[in-house]
Design an enzyme around this catalytic site. Structure first.
Site, short mmCIF file in Angstrom:
data_model
loop_
_atom_site.label_atom_id
_atom_site.label_comp_id
_atom_site.label_asym_id
_atom_site.label_seq_id
_atom_site.Cartn_x
_atom_site.Cartn_y
_atom_site.Cartn_z
N ILE A 107 0.84 -1.19 0.00
CA ILE A 107 0.00 0.00 0.00
C ILE A 107 0.88 1.24 0.00
O ILE A 107 1.82 1.33 0.79
CB ILE A 107 -0.90 0.02 1.25
CG1 ILE A 107 -1.68 -1.28 1.37
CG2 ILE A 107 -1.84 1.21 1.22
CD1 ILE A 107 -2.21 -1.53 2.75
N CYS A 108 0.55 2.16 -0.89
CA CYS A 108 1.29 3.43 -0.93
C CYS A 108 0.45 4.46 -0.20
O CYS A 108 -0.49 5.01 -0.76
CB CYS A 108 1.53 3.82 -2.39
SG CYS A 108 2.28 5.42 -2.58
N LEU A 109 0.75 4.67 1.07
CA LEU A 109 -0.03 5.61 1.88
C LEU A 109 0.94 6.31 2.82
O LEU A 109 1.73 5.66 3.51
CB LEU A 109 -1.10 4.84 2.66
CG LEU A 109 -2.01 5.66 3.57
CD1 LEU A 109 -2.90 6.57 2.73
CD2 LEU A 109 -2.88 4.76 4.41
#
Lengths: 488, 152
Positions: free
Chosen positions: B90-92
Site C-alpha cells: 500500500i502506498c499511503l
C-alpha cells in the site's frame, strides 16, 4: 535515551518523595542497629520503584487521561503549546529518532521549538491521575493492596510485604519477600511430607496450599472434599454439578446439563440407549476402512506388475508402439489383462474383444474418457499425415509448372527470333520495291512517305526498325497485334 | 517492552470493541496480526468484499510505523485502488516513516484504509504495477514512495 532529561520535570513530586523516603529507613536502621547496616542497605537497594506504565488499574481509566503513545494513563504528563498532553517519557521515545530542531507534536505535527514549548500540565490533571485506583504490582505474588496511584510508590518501597528483597543470609544471593525477612534464609531444600517432592522452604507453603497433589482440596463445583490428585477425574467422571452432554449426542441428542440431570435424562432418552450400539458400529466401520486402504494399495501394485509382465511377453499387445510401458488404465490393455489368459492370447481377438467387452473400470465415464483420448491421438496423427501429403503434392505441382514455364519461355524466344528475321526480310523487300518505284515516280511518293513516317511515330510501338512504306504500315500493325496475342 | 505493552493494551481494547467493518482475525503474537476490513458504503468496486490486512510490528512500535499489506489468499483478494499494488503493498503516507506518528494505532490505520477505499472511484492499479510487483524485493518500509496524490 540520548539526552538524560531534555524535558524539565514538572514539579516531580514522586521523585523528590522517593529520595526522601528512600533515605529515611536507612537512617533509622543506622541509628538502631548499626551492625546490620550493610546487609539492610543491600536489601533496600534491591527494591525497584514500581513502573507506572506497567501498573494494573482497578477499573478502566478515563480515556481523557490516557497517553496516546503508550495507551496508559499519563505518567508525569507534560503539555505542548498545542495543548496536547503526553507522558514525558513517551515524548522522549517519540522524538528519539528525530533531530533536535525537527520535533513536532505527535498528534498535530505542530513544530516544537525547544524546552519552552513543553509546559507542566494543570494541577487538576495531576490530581485526577493521582487518584486513579491501582493494584499493587506484587499482586501476582499475593499482595491484595488496592489504592490511589499516588501511594503506590510508598506502598511498594516501604510497606508491601511481597516486594522482593535480598535474602538476609549473608552468603545467599536469592530473593525473598519482606514478609519472610524475619524468618531468616528460607532458601534451603525441604521435602513436601505429602507428595515427597523436594522444593525450597519458601515455596513450601504455596505448594501445600495450591499445588500439592496429595493434599485434600474441595471441588469448586460440588464442594466434595478429595485429594487434588483425583480432582480431574472427579470432575470428568463423577462430579454431579459438572455440565456434560447426553450420551446420545453422537446421534443428535441436544440435551446438555449438570451430570445429575443428565443421568436422569438418559434413563428416558432413546438416543442415549442407542448410543453404545452406534458407537460400536462406528468403531467397526473405521476398523474396516483402515484395513481396506492397504489392501487397495496392494491391488494397485499387483495390477501394475501384471500389466508390465503382459507387455513384456506380448509387446504387440501394447496399444501403441510408442508406449513401451503399458498404461494399465488403457481399456485395451486392461481387457487383455483381465479377460484372456496370457498364454493363449490371440493377436486378432484384441480388436474384437475391445468392442464388446466391459472393461474393469471403476466407471463407464473413465472408459469413455480413455477411448476418447485414443481417438484424439488417432485424429491428430491422421491430420499430421494429411499436412505432409499436401505439402508433397504442392511441391510436385510447383516443379511441374516450373518446367512448363521454362519451355514456354524457350518457345517465345524462338518466335521472337523468327519474327526478327521476318522483319528483316520484309523490310529488305519493301526497300527494294520502293527504290524501284521511286525511280519511276519520285516526286509524289516522297510526300506520302513523309506523312506515313509521321503517323507511324505517333502510333506504333518503338521497336520498329527501318523506314516504313505507305502500304505495309497497316499490314505491319496487324502483325504487331498478332504477336502480342501470342505472347499473352 | 514498550512495544509489547502498548500492543497488549491495543489488543485488549480491540477484543472489546471495533468500528464497523473491521474484525480482528488473528493476534497470537505481538509481531503479526491479521485483520479483515470491509467497505461498508455502496461503493460498487468493493461491495460485498472482505479484504485481509497483515500488520507486522517492529520492536520500536509505536515510534516506528507498522508494516501493513493486503494479503491475497483463496478467499481474499487485493482491492483495486490506484495506490495499492497487486502484491498487496500500500502506498499511503500514513504508513511511511515521514507520515507516521506514534499516536496512530492499528484501529486508526484500519479506519484510514477503509476511508481510502471508500473514496476511490477508479478501478485500476498504480502506474508501473507490473514492473514493481515483478522486481520488488524490498520490504514495504524500505520503499521510497513519492506521495504526489493529495486527493486520497
Amino acid at each position: 535515551m540520548s539526552s538524560p532529561s531534555p524535558i524539565p520535570p514538572p514539579n516531580d513530586r514522586r521523585n523528590s518523595r522517593a529520595s526522601t523516603n528512600g533515605g529515611l529507613p536507612n537512617e533509622a536502621d543506622a541509628l538502631s542497629e548499626p551492625s546490620e547496616l550493610r546487609v539492610r542497605r543491600k536489601s533496600k537497594c534491591l527494591k525497584v520503584p514500581p513502573e507506572m506504565s506497567a501498573l494494573e488499574y482497578a477499573s478502566r481509566p478515563d480515556s481523557n487521561l490516557v497517553c496516546l503513545i503508550c495507551h496508559a494513563p499519563f505518567d508525569r504528563p507534560v503539555q505542548l503549546l498545542c495543548e496536547h498532553y503526553f507522558c514525558r517519557e513517551c515524548l522522549e521515545h517519540a522524538w528519539a529518532p528525530q533531530s533536535n530542531n525537527r520535533k513536532t507534536c505527535p498528534t498535530c505535527r505542530r513544530h516544537v521549538e525547544g524546552e519552552n514549548d513543553i509546559r507542566p500540565v494543570p494541577k487538576i490533571i495531576e490530581t485526577m491521575l493521582d487518584e486513579l485506583v491501582v493494584k499493587c504490582p506484587n499482586s501476582r505474588t499475593g499482595c491484595t493492596w488496592v489504592d490511589h496511584r499516588v501511594n503506590v510508590h510508598d506502598h511498594v518501597m516501604l510497606y508491601c510485604e511481597y516486594t522482593p528483597i535480598e535474602c538476609p543470609a549473608a552468603d545467599c544471593r536469592l530473593h525473598t519477600t519482606q514478609k519472610d525477612f524475619h524468618k531468616g534464609c528460607l532458601h534451603y531444600t525441604v521435602g513436601c511430607e505429602d507428595c515427597h517432592t523436594s522444593l525450597m522452604k519458601r515455596d513450601l507453603e504455596e505448594h501445600q496450599r495450591y499445588l500439592c497433589l496429595n493434599r485434600t482440596t474441595s471441588c469448586a463445583l460440588c464442594e466434595a472434599v478429595l485429594l487434588r490428585l483425583d480432582l480431574k477425574t472427579h470432575i470428568n467422571n463423577v462430579c454431579p454439578k459438572h455440565v456434560i452432554s447426553c450420551q446420545g449426542t453422537i446421534v443428535g441428542c441436544k440435551f446438555r446439563s449438570e451430570r445429575a440431570d443428565v443421568t436422569q435424562h438418559e434413563m428416558a432418552c432413546a438416543m442415549a440407549t442407542m448410543a453404545p450400539h452406534f458407537r460400536d458400529q462406528q468403531a467397526r466401520l473405521e476398523r474396516h476402512e483402515a484395513r481396506m486402504e492397504p489392501l487397495a494399495r496392494k491391488v494397485g501394485i499387483l495390477e501394475d506388475g501384471l500389466a508390465n509382465i503382459t507387455n513384456m511377453l506380448y509387446p504387440a499387445n501394447a496399444n501403441d508402439a510408442s508406449f513401451p510401458v503399458a498404461d494399465h488404465l488403457d481399456p485395451n490393455d486392461a481387457a487383455a489383462d483381465f479377460r484372456l489368459p496370457p498364454a493363449s492370447f490371440p493377436h486378432g481377438a484384441h480388436g474384437s474383444d475391445n468392442s464388446s467387452n466391459e472393461p474393469p473400470f471403476d466407471s463407464q465415464v473413465h472408459h469413455l474418457l480413455t477411448l476418447h483420448e485414443n481417438l484424439r491421438e488417432e485424429v491428430s496423427r491422421i491430420s499430421t499425415t494429411l499436412t505432409e501429403v499436401e505439402g508433397r503434392t504442392n511441391m510436385m505441382i510447383i516443379n511441374e509448372s516450373q518446367r512448363n514455364k521454362d519451355e514456354m519461355l524457350h518457345t517465345n524466344a524462338a518466335i521472337n527470333n523468327m519474327r526478327m528475321q521476318l522483319h528483316w526480310l520484309m523490310s529488305a523487300t519493301i526497300h527494294q520495291r520502293t527504290t524501284s518505284a521511286s525511280t519511276s515516280t519520285s516526286r509524289p511518293s516522297a510526300s506520302t512517305s513523309a506523312g506515313t513516317t509521321g503517323r507511324s511515330t505517333t502510333q506504333g510501338p518503338s521497336s520498329r526498325p527501318g523506314p516504313s512504306g505507305t502500304l505495309p504500315a497497316p499490314y505491319r500493325r496487324l502483325s504487331d497485334s498478332n504477336r502480342q496475342d501470342t505472347k499473352l | 517492552m514498550f512495544a509489547s505493552r502498548r500492543l497488549g493494551k491495543e489488543l485488549t481494547k480491540m477484543q472489546g470493541q471495533l468500528p464497523p467493518g473491521i474484525t480482528l482475525v488473528e493476534a497470537d503474537n505481538l509481531e503479526n496480526w491479521l485483520l479483515d476490513i470491509q467497505v461498508l458504503d455502496a461503493n460498487p468496486i468493493y461491495a460485498g468484499e472482505t479484504y485481509r490486512l497483515k500488520f507486522t510490528f517492529s520492536q520500536n512500535y509505536p515510534i516506528e510505523a507498522p508494516e501493513v499489506v493486503f494479503v491475497k489468499d483463496d478467499t481474499h483478494s487485493i482491492p483495486w485502488h490506484p495506490h495499492i499494488y497487486t502484491n498487496g503493498i500500500i502506498c499511503l503516507d500514513l504508513l511511511d516513516r515521514s507520515g507516521w506518528s506514534p499516536v496512530h494505532n492499528v484501529e486508526s490505520v484500519c479506519v484510514s484504509l477503509q476511508s481510502m477505499l471508500t473514496s476511490n472511484t477508479r478501478k485500476e492499479r498504480p502506474e508501473g504495477d507490473e514492473n514493481f510487483v515483478r522486481y520488488n524485493t524490498q520490504r514495504p518500509r524500505d520503499i521510497n514512495f513519492v506521495f504526489h496524490d493529495n486527493k486520497v
